[in-house]
Design an enzyme around this catalytic site. Structure first.
Site, PDB file in Angstrom:
ATOM      1  N   ARG A  53       0.804  -1.171   0.168  1.00 54.76           N
ATOM      2  CA  ARG A  53       0.006  -0.065  -0.103  1.00 54.76           C
ATOM      3  C   ARG A  53       0.918   1.290   0.070  1.00 54.76           C
ATOM      4  NH1 ARG A  53      -5.102  -0.729   3.575  1.00 54.76           N
ATOM      5  NH2 ARG A  53      -6.024  -2.451   2.885  1.00 54.76           N
ATOM      6  N   ASP A 163     -15.462   9.608   9.620  1.00 55.19           N
ATOM      7  CA  ASP A 163     -14.298   8.529   9.517  1.00 55.19           C
ATOM      8  C   ASP A 163     -13.038   9.194   9.369  1.00 55.19           C
ATOM      9  OD1 ASP A 163     -14.342   5.447   8.124  1.00 55.19           O
ATOM     10  OD2 ASP A 163     -12.451   6.300   7.805  1.00 55.19           O
TER      11      ASP A 163
END
Ligand code: SAM
Length: 293
Positions: A53, A163
């Site tokens: 990632r 979030d």
């Protein structure tokens, strides 16, 4: 969200796609950053995932080693934010763990509908990812046709979706979903509250008007003053260690109205002292039983 970049974490695939190697000390430094910034616990089994990632972040910044990248991210607030975002797992879908929405419809909604004071209704999707959870909540409250949503007419109903990851919060605010993502939505709800747009569906204005989507770190300050009838914090605590979990649980319970409900993920349990202020009302459903804080 189902893109490969946001796929669930697992640490078993092979290193690597080439590019700079991720040494143990660099992995440990990244794990410390994630713990400090988001309280996300990264065990060594996540090393391959972290490598894959973050390799793109190195490339995008023209950096040749993870050490250089870590130094850069520690100096640059925006890159630090992107690092954290890249390492969050945002898997979600509409009507996930649907027994929670059955409970909402069959137990909590009748209570709200009967309330003679017509008190404001407040619900919070904490760790909302791209919004499928909060719109499932919205559709459940609205029912499958306009007649069923009558009880909300003139009623102050607001759904907060938060979030830590800015891109998913933006997606939640937009409320647009590719057709494949909407497949789990029962047809009656889709017909009532989703509007065809290009290759997907946009949540109808009535549903979007209920939702306010914001970036919020669950371990930062919470600006909200009101208390909630229901908090959905599902499949979020699995990423935290026990200390962080019990701290978060206590804060979530404080944020509930007395009698309010907390819904958590299928593999999660309340582990801290907050559990003593809650009564189990079904599988991963808890009700606040102590008074107002
Ligand atoms: C697996 S998703 C769960 C989405 C949804 N609640 C569900 O159950 O389908 C977990 C979400 O928690 C968010 N998250 C992780 N750590 C967080 C933190 N410290 N503060 C706020 N959100 C966080 C991630 O960005 C991610 O979108």
């Amino acid at each position: 969200m189902t893109s490969a970049a946001l796929a669930p974490m697992s640490g078993n695939s092979l290193l690597s796609d080439g590019g700079p190697a991720l040494g143990d000390s660099e992995f440990a430094a990244i794990a410390r950053i994630m713990m400090a910034e988001a309280r996300i616990h990264l065990p060594p089994t996540k090393k391959v995932l972290v490598h894959s990632r973050l390799s793109r972040r190195l490339r995008d910044n023209g950096l040749k080693s993870f050490k250089d990248y870590i130094d850069f991210a520690q100096r640059d607030a925006e890159e630090l934010r992107l690092l954290v975002t890249a390492l969050t797992t945002n898997h979600t879908h509409f009507f996930r763990e649907s027994h929670h929405f059955d409970h909402l419809r069959d137990v909590l909604m009748p209570q709200l509908q009967r309330d003679p004071a017509r008190a404001p209704v407040r619900m919070w999707s904490a760790g909302c990812s791209s919004g499928e959870e909060v719109y499932t909540l919205a559709m459940t409250l609205l029912g499958t046709d306009r007649a069923q949503s009558e009880w909300m007419r003139g009623r102050d109903v607001r759904l907060l979706a938060t979030d830590i990851s800015e891109p998913v919060v933006r997606a939640a605010a937009e409320g647009f979903y590719a057709e494949s993502i909407t497949e789990g939505v029962p047809e009656a709800y889709r017909r009532a509250w989703m509007v065809r747009e290009g290759a997907g569906y946009r949540m109808a204005d009535t549903a979007r008007a209920l939702v306010s989507a914001k970036v919020l770190n669950l371990f930062g300050d919470w600006p909200m003053k009101q208390r909630y009838d229901a908090i959905f914090c599902r499949n979020v605590m699995i990423y935290f260690d026990d200390t962080a979990k019990s701290e978060l649980e206590a804060r979530l319970v404080d944020m509930l109205k007395p009698g309010g409900f907390l819904y958590i993920g299928h593999s999660e349990r309340l582990i801290g002292p907050a559990a003593e202020r809650m009564r189990s009302r079904g599988n991963t459903i808890y009700q606040r039983t102590d008074g107002a804080s």
